[in-house]
Design a protein around this motif. Structure first.
Motif, PDB file in Angstrom:
ATOM      1  N   ASN A  58      24.934  32.692  35.793  1.00  0.00           N
ATOM      2  CA  ASN A  58      26.356  33.807  35.750  1.00  0.00           C
ATOM      3  C   ASN A  58      26.369  34.265  36.994  1.00  0.00           C
ATOM      4  O   ASN A  58      25.319  35.023  37.323  1.00  0.00           O
ATOM      5  CB  ASN A  58      25.810  35.002  34.615  1.00  0.00           C
ATOM      6  CG  ASN A  58      27.138  35.897  34.337  1.00  0.00           C
ATOM      7  OD1 ASN A  58      27.576  36.231  35.707  1.00  0.00           O
ATOM      8  ND2 ASN A  58      27.306  36.228  33.363  1.00  0.00           N
ATOM      9  N   ILE A  60      27.848  36.925  38.308  1.00  0.00           N
ATOM     10  CA  ILE A  60      27.545  38.279  38.385  1.00  0.00           C
ATOM     11  C   ILE A  60      26.207  38.689  38.281  1.00  0.00           C
ATOM     12  O   ILE A  60      25.346  39.463  39.172  1.00  0.00           O
ATOM     13  CB  ILE A  60      28.195  39.207  37.382  1.00  0.00           C
ATOM     14  CG1 ILE A  60      29.915  38.900  37.598  1.00  0.00           C
ATOM     15  CG2 ILE A  60      28.100  40.726  37.343  1.00  0.00           C
ATOM     16  CD1 ILE A  60      30.662  39.555  36.325  1.00  0.00           C
ATOM     17  N   LEU A  61      25.550  38.057  37.345  1.00  0.00           N
ATOM     18  CA  LEU A  61      23.947  38.374  37.134  1.00  0.00           C
ATOM     19  C   LEU A  61      23.195  37.731  38.313  1.00  0.00           C
ATOM     20  O   LEU A  61      22.119  38.327  38.749  1.00  0.00           O
ATOM     21  CB  LEU A  61      23.507  37.710  35.658  1.00  0.00           C
ATOM     22  CG  LEU A  61      24.290  38.408  34.563  1.00  0.00           C
ATOM     23  CD1 LEU A  61      23.535  37.767  33.233  1.00  0.00           C
ATOM     24  CD2 LEU A  61      23.660  40.064  34.472  1.00  0.00           C
TER      25      LEU A  61
ATOM     26  N   LEU B  35      28.146  48.996  39.412  1.00  0.00           N
ATOM     27  CA  LEU B  35      27.129  47.976  39.235  1.00  0.00           C
ATOM     28  C   LEU B  35      26.732  47.797  37.825  1.00  0.00           C
ATOM     29  O   LEU B  35      26.337  46.656  37.117  1.00  0.00           O
ATOM     30  CB  LEU B  35      26.181  47.765  40.363  1.00  0.00           C
ATOM     31  CG  LEU B  35      25.059  46.765  40.388  1.00  0.00           C
ATOM     32  CD1 LEU B  35      25.804  45.316  40.910  1.00  0.00           C
ATOM     33  CD2 LEU B  35      23.815  46.820  41.285  1.00  0.00           C
ATOM     34  N   PHE B  36      26.062  48.945  37.332  1.00  0.00           N
ATOM     35  CA  PHE B  36      25.309  48.861  36.076  1.00  0.00           C
ATOM     36  C   PHE B  36      26.275  48.493  34.947  1.00  0.00           C
ATOM     37  O   PHE B  36      25.970  47.825  33.944  1.00  0.00           O
ATOM     38  CB  PHE B  36      24.797  50.440  35.874  1.00  0.00           C
ATOM     39  CG  PHE B  36      23.274  50.414  36.529  1.00  0.00           C
ATOM     40  CD1 PHE B  36      22.931  49.271  37.294  1.00  0.00           C
ATOM     41  CD2 PHE B  36      22.913  51.668  36.514  1.00  0.00           C
ATOM     42  CE1 PHE B  36      21.746  49.655  38.076  1.00  0.00           C
ATOM     43  CE2 PHE B  36      21.463  51.965  37.201  1.00  0.00           C
ATOM     44  CZ  PHE B  36      20.970  50.874  38.097  1.00  0.00           C
ATOM     45  N   ILE B  38      29.152  46.736  35.197  1.00  0.00           N
ATOM     46  CA  ILE B  38      29.544  45.190  35.138  1.00  0.00           C
ATOM     47  C   ILE B  38      28.452  44.510  34.836  1.00  0.00           C
ATOM     48  O   ILE B  38      28.596  43.434  34.208  1.00  0.00           O
ATOM     49  CB  ILE B  38      29.765  44.876  36.832  1.00  0.00           C
ATOM     50  CG1 ILE B  38      31.128  45.705  37.152  1.00  0.00           C
ATOM     51  CG2 ILE B  38      30.231  43.414  36.799  1.00  0.00           C
ATOM     52  CD1 ILE B  38      31.623  45.433  38.786  1.00  0.00           C
ATOM     53  N   VAL B  39      27.228  44.797  35.120  1.00  0.00           N
ATOM     54  CA  VAL B  39      25.955  43.851  34.790  1.00  0.00           C
ATOM     55  C   VAL B  39      25.861  43.998  33.408  1.00  0.00           C
ATOM     56  O   VAL B  39      25.595  42.935  32.743  1.00  0.00           O
ATOM     57  CB  VAL B  39      24.768  44.223  35.712  1.00  0.00           C
ATOM     58  CG1 VAL B  39      23.381  43.776  34.990  1.00  0.00           C
ATOM     59  CG2 VAL B  39      24.815  43.800  37.116  1.00  0.00           C
ATOM     60  N   ALA B  42      28.223  41.766  31.741  1.00  0.00           N
ATOM     61  CA  ALA B  42      27.990  40.310  31.974  1.00  0.00           C
ATOM     62  C   ALA B  42      26.867  40.058  31.050  1.00  0.00           C
ATOM     63  O   ALA B  42      26.813  39.000  30.574  1.00  0.00           O
ATOM     64  CB  ALA B  42      27.707  40.270  33.493  1.00  0.00           C
ATOM     65  N   LYS B  43      26.207  40.774  30.609  1.00  0.00           N
ATOM     66  CA  LYS B  43      24.728  40.601  30.127  1.00  0.00           C
ATOM     67  C   LYS B  43      25.202  40.293  28.612  1.00  0.00           C
ATOM     68  O   LYS B  43      24.735  39.534  28.090  1.00  0.00           O
ATOM     69  CB  LYS B  43      23.639  41.599  29.989  1.00  0.00           C
ATOM     70  CG  LYS B  43      22.830  41.632  31.335  1.00  0.00           C
ATOM     71  CD  LYS B  43      21.687  40.422  31.140  1.00  0.00           C
ATOM     72  CE  LYS B  43      20.645  40.963  30.538  1.00  0.00           C
ATOM     73  NZ  LYS B  43      19.474  39.671  30.612  1.00  0.00           N
TER      74      LYS B  43
END
Lengths: 320, 53
Positions: A58, A60-61, B35-36, B38-39, B42-43
């Protein structure tokens, strides 16, 4: 009195002995504590490690994992500067670093480095996996405790063994995606590991008086410049097959093989040139040439591997 | 008179440096929050919308 306070007296016009010292550091000083040039190398090599994994990432990750690895590496650089502030102050090359220059107090650097170390490891564990987080924590420990606090002040082989810390990022990058290591990522570790001595000793040859003044047992200080030149030549010749190995016994392609062979031969040639030129300005120039070429070498090899991995992802490649 | 030690009076340069540092710290913390967020999204992936109302 701390090193920082001592140097504040000389470097800062607004320092007053009678009043409590306050932090003068700007954001740039804190950024410099992270050794940004080393971070560039870490980002680049960890990215290649990530992209050579067979599993999809991914974006982003992947970006966040890379950021965590880079910050972890920066944090170890910060802790290195905190511990070595007293010897940094004695060497021209490092005397302008934020702590000896008086911009950041040692205690602040320690807190900054520890916060970023713990934060980056936790962040990587939460977004990628705990195997890679543990590996990152070990790398920080290795660089700060094994290299900085022990090897650097104890043995001429300091940067040989300590070089492992700078060589781990491709394996951490791969592990952040897959949870394990591969032969190819190990070969990149080996490549950086063998590359570090000629790279660092070329600089140490020129700066040997500074290292001697600071009491750091670098190879040119203890064994002498001639023995160092021989060691540089041996490592540089060994680097040719080690550099080619990812293409010969793993998954790197023809582009990588050509670049690794070409740059490997050029680097060995400059090492031989340094071996021959032992006196005066010529010797100094040869050392700087090898140092500069070694940086180019690593970026060229990892750049070639990056291109190989990215080319199939380009739109016109996908249309085939 | 206060029994506590008084903070030193800062010079203009010190004030500017402190303000610049505070701004940088604010930006860093803001970036960390983004960032936290968005992550986290995404997770979670598609599961971000999967919750009982």
């Amino acid at each position: 009195m701390t090193i920082a306070a001592e140097s504040l007296e000389t470097s800062s016009p607004s320092f007053d002995k009678e009043r409590p010292t306050i932090a003068f550091g700007t954001a740039r000083d804190y950024y410099e504590l992270l050794k940004p040039r080393v971070m560039q190398l870490v980002i680049f090599t960890a990215l290649v490690g990530m992209l050579t994994s067979p599993e999809p990432i991914n974006p982003i990750l992947g970006f966040a994992s890379l950021l965590a690895i880079a910050v972890g590496a920066g944090a170890s650089g910060c802790l290195n500067m905190w511990y070595d502030a007293s010897i940094d102050a004695l060497m021209d090359r490092t005397s302008k670093r934020p702590i000896p220059a008086g911009a950041v107090k040692p205690g602040e650097a320690l807190a900054f480095g520890m916060t970023l170390s713990i934060g980056s490891v936790l962040f990587l564990g939460l977004i990628a996996n705990w195997q890679s987080a543990a590996f990152l924590a070990f790398t920080i420990f290795f660089y700060v405790v094994i290299y900085t606090m022990w090897l650097k002040h104890w043995t001429t082989q300091n940067i040989v063994i300590g070089g492992a810390a700078g060589a781990f990022p491709p394996m951490i990058g791969y592990m952040a995606v897959t949870g394990s290591v591969s032969l190819e990522s190990f070969l990149y570790f080996l490549l950086i590991f063998v590359w570090t001595p000629p790279h660092f000793w070329a600089l140490a040859l020129v700066k040997s008086k500074e290292y001697a003044r600071a009491g750091v047992p670098m190879l040119p200080v203890i064994a002498g410049p001639d023995a160092t030149r021989l060691q540089i030549l041996i490592y540089s010749i060994a680097l040719i097959p080690v550099g080619m190995a990812p293409a010969l016994i793993s998954h790197a392609g023809l582009l990588y093989l050509v670049v690794a062979t070409g740059f490997g031969v050029v680097l060995a040639y400059y090492a031989f040139d340094l071996y021959r030129k032992r006196e005066g300005d010529e010797a100094r120039k040869a050392a700087f040439r090898l140092f500069g070429t070694s940086i180019l070498y690593l970026f060229a090899l990892f750049g070639a591997r990056l291109i190989e991995q990215l080319l199939p992802l380009l739109p016109w490649s996908l249309m085939k | 008179m206060s029994v506590y030690p008084q903070p030193p009076e800062l010079t203009q340069e010190e004030l500017q440096r402190r303000n610049a540092r505070s701004r940088a710290l604010g930006l860093f913390l803001g970036a960390l929050v983004i960032l936290f967020f968005i992550v986290t999204i995404a997770k979670l992936g598609g599961n971000v919308m999967n919750r009982p109302i």
